[in-house]
Write an enzyme that holds these catalytic residues in place. Structure first.
Site, PDB file in Angstrom:
ATOM      1  N   HIS A 174       0.829  -1.209   0.000  1.00  0.00           N
ATOM      2  CA  HIS A 174       0.000   0.000   0.000  1.00  0.00           C
ATOM      3  C   HIS A 174       0.869   1.266   0.000  1.00  0.00           C
ATOM      4  CE1 HIS A 174      -3.811   2.129   1.152  1.00  0.00           C
ATOM      5  NE2 HIS A 174      -2.932   3.022   1.582  1.00  0.00           N
ATOM      6  N   GLU A 175       1.815   1.344   0.934  1.00  0.00           N
ATOM      7  CA  GLU A 175       2.659   2.541   1.038  1.00  0.00           C
ATOM      8  C   GLU A 175       3.587   2.671  -0.170  1.00  0.00           C
ATOM      9  OE1 GLU A 175       1.966   4.750   3.122  1.00  0.00           O
ATOM     10  OE2 GLU A 175       0.582   3.495   4.275  1.00  0.00           O
ATOM     11  N   HIS A 195       1.653   4.409  -2.916  1.00  0.00           N
ATOM     12  CA  HIS A 195       1.630   5.864  -2.718  1.00  0.00           C
ATOM     13  C   HIS A 195       2.950   6.491  -3.181  1.00  0.00           C
ATOM     14  CE1 HIS A 195      -2.151   6.094  -0.681  1.00  0.00           C
ATOM     15  NE2 HIS A 195      -1.767   5.436   0.408  1.00  0.00           N
TER      16      HIS A 195
END
Length: 300
Positions: A139-140, A143
């Site tokens: 997820h990170e 980003h």
């Protein structure tokens, strides 16, 4: 009685009193207080700009021993939207971190850690299980990848260290304070917001509730585009739009941005897997390492 006495200044009075007052809720004041001759000169005190933050930092670090690697101007850039109270807290937190290490001076790393603490909260002892940790890392990384590709040089660090309510986050390199937002800027921010969820979908085959806050932020940004006349609807007033039309336009914008983000992530799947594995092992991955990997891919 206050209103009676506040009838303006007169040169004939033996005693002249000028009344000053401060409030953070001017919207609830009685209108009679704000009429001419009373509290009629309003000075808005907003959050400090970079120069103001630098001056405040100088005040709160004047009695603290700083290392040679501490550049207060750099820290002022890193602390966009910090209030004076935030900056005082930052200086104190950095001093406490140095004290805990037994350091005679406050180093740059102490300030960087303190910024994370002020923004995100204290580090937590909780650690997600292996599968959750992998999901947070993916997820990170999503980003960070979209941020770096759409805004080169923007990523400072990716981390999956739990702080406050966040299981992980991406620290961005400082930029000049932004007060006006262009369409390109807003679309980039929306892309970064939804990238984490799309990364989960493409690499793990399903999504999670971890993207809830990201979606809320993305929807706010889309609404900003709408009410600023940046969509096919032109200049509109949000409340006068039929809900169905509003939903359709927002969905169209998000769908277009989502397709672009999916294309980028698909092209960089291998890089994302490597970064996620590194995050699981060490909990941190630097922006410089990410840029080196993207540069090598481009050359290849």
């Amino acid at each position: 009685q206050l209103l009676v006495e506040m009838d303006g200044l007169s040169v004939d009075d033996d005693i002249q009193v000028l009344i000053l007052a401060a409030t953070n809720r001017i919207d609830v004041l009685d209108h009679a207080l704000l009429r001419p001759g009373r509290f009629d000169r309003i000075v808005k005190v907003d959050l400090p700009a970079k120069e103001g933050r630098l001056s405040i930092l100088k005040i709160h670090t004047a009695n603290k021993p700083l290392s040679d690697d501490v550049e207060l101007e750099q820290i002022a850039r890193e602390t966009f939207r910090f209030s004076g109270a935030h900056l005082e807290n930052l200086a104190n937190e950095a001093a406490i971190l140095a004290l805990r290490e037994g350091s005679q001076v406050i180093r740059r790393e102490h300030f960087m850690e303190a910024i994370d603490k002020v923004i995100m909260g204290e580090k937590l002892d909780r650690r997600p299980n292996k599968d959750e940790l992998k999901r947070v890392a993916i997820h990170e990384t999503g980003h960070a990848l979209i941020s770096e590709i759409m805004n080169p040089g923007s990523v400072s660090t990716i981390t999956i260290t739990s702080r406050g309510k966040a299981l992980g986050y991406v620290r961005h390199n400082p930029t000049d304070d932004v007060y006006l937002q262009t369409k390109d800027y807003l679309e980039t921010q929306i892309s970064i917001c939804i990238a984490g969820s799309i990364a989960e979908e493409l690499l793990l085959n399903n999504k999670s509730t971890g993207a809830k806050n990201d979606f809320e932020q993305a929807i706010k940004l889309v609404k900003t585009m709408l009410i600023s006349g940046m969509t096919d609807l032109g200049v509109v007033e949000e409340n006068s739009l039929p809900k169905e039309l509003l939903h359709q336009e927002m969905s169209k914008i998000l769908k277009s941005i989502e397709e672009r983000v999916k294309t980028i992530i698909k092209e960089h799947k291998n890089i994302m897997v490597i970064i996620a594995e590194n995050l699981i092992d060490s909990e941190r991955f630097s922006g410089d390492e990410l840029r080196d990997m993207l540069k090598e891919k481009k050359i290849a």
